[in-house]
Design a protein around this motif. Structure first.
Motif, short mmCIF file in Angstrom:
data_model
loop_
_atom_site.label_atom_id
_atom_site.label_comp_id
_atom_site.label_asym_id
_atom_site.label_seq_id
_atom_site.Cartn_x
_atom_site.Cartn_y
_atom_site.Cartn_z
N ASN A 135 -5.27 1.04 -5.45
CA ASN A 135 -3.84 1.15 -5.18
C ASN A 135 -3.12 1.68 -6.42
O ASN A 135 -3.57 1.44 -7.55
CB ASN A 135 -3.26 -0.20 -4.78
N ARG A 136 -2.00 2.36 -6.21
CA ARG A 136 -1.26 2.94 -7.33
C ARG A 136 0.23 2.66 -7.18
O ARG A 136 0.78 2.75 -6.10
CB ARG A 136 -1.46 4.46 -7.39
N LEU A 137 0.86 2.32 -8.30
CA LEU A 137 2.30 2.20 -8.36
C LEU A 137 2.82 3.35 -9.21
O LEU A 137 2.40 3.52 -10.36
CB LEU A 137 2.71 0.86 -8.99
N LEU A 153 10.59 4.51 -6.85
CA LEU A 153 9.29 3.86 -6.88
C LEU A 153 8.46 4.29 -5.69
O LEU A 153 8.99 4.45 -4.59
CB LEU A 153 9.45 2.33 -6.87
N LEU A 183 4.64 3.21 -3.84
CA LEU A 183 3.49 2.32 -3.82
C LEU A 183 2.47 2.91 -2.87
O LEU A 183 2.72 3.04 -1.67
CB LEU A 183 3.89 0.91 -3.38
#
Length: 226
Positions: free
Chosen positions: A101-103, A113, A115
């Motif tokens: 997963n990437r933020l 933002l 996500l």
């Protein structure tokens, strides 16, 4: 800053990449190289690109690499921070196993933002059980301009308001400046004695190939290479 891992000779050779743009194309238009820009000497060693690999030597960030990259005449005018979460050691669902997963924290040209997650599909009555449990990438996107609109305060407006109110949150203290220079000066000294000079890259690209090679040694890649 005090916890930044000090530079060694090996780290400076492998993890401090500098470059200088040459002729290329930006936005479909041909542009000159840095050495052909007005006021630049024909043998200037000035770098226009930097990529670094850093580590923070404390318990919270032990063994977590930080990759920093900035430059001029790149493929896009973009500023963001990407946090790649550790992949799960054991995938309980099929499909995109091993993906993390990437933020993404977008700063410019738009801030917000993102996500990036892997979500399980719901499937339907014709879908097998294995297929319904497979994961597929999904994205949650928060655009600050769309969400907050007129409520938002511009960056310079906020800065001036903080000055008037005597708030120092956005300003750097002297000890922070000293610690930053303590970490940066070995890089500058190393480059000052480097006879090779900055690595060339074409304007309109993402910098010299050595930048990609540096991050690839850890099994990672830059966001545009995913």
């Amino acid at each position: 800053l005090r916890s930044l891992k000090p530079w060694t000779a090996t780290a400076l050779d492998q993890h401090a990449i500098r470059g200088q743009y040459g002729p290329g194309r930006v936005g479909g238009d041909a542009v000159a190289g840095y050495l052909d820009e007005p006021g630049v000497t024909a043998d200037s060693p000035t770098e226009t690109f930097v990529a670094l690999r850093a580590e923070i030597a404390n318990w919270r960030w032990a063994s977590v690499p930080f990759y920093i990259r900035t430059g001029k005449r790149l493929a896009a005018r973009d500023a963001h921070i990407v946090v790649n979460f550790r992949p799960a050691p054991h995938a309980i669902f099929g499909g995109a196993s091993g993906a993390a997963n990437r933020l993404v924290i977008n700063l410019q040209p738009r801030d917000g933002l993102e996500l990036h997650l892997l979500a399980q599909g719901q499937g339907n009555r014709h879908t097998t059980r294995a297929a319904s449990q497979s994961l597929a990438p999904v994205q949650l996107d928060l655009d600050f301009d769309k969400r907050f609109g007129a409520e938002r305060v511009g960056a310079y407006e906020r800065l001036l308001l903080d000055v008037l109110d005597g708030r120092l949150n956005l300003f750097v203290r002297s000890d922070e400046q000293e610690e930053a220079w303590r970490w940066v000066e070995p890089i500058l000294q190393h480059w000052a004695s480097d006879t090779i000079g900055p690595r060339p890259y074409a304007a309109g690209t993402w910098g010299p190939s050595a930048s990609s090679a540096m991050i690839a040694r850890d099994g990672h890649c830059w966001s545009e290479e995913i």
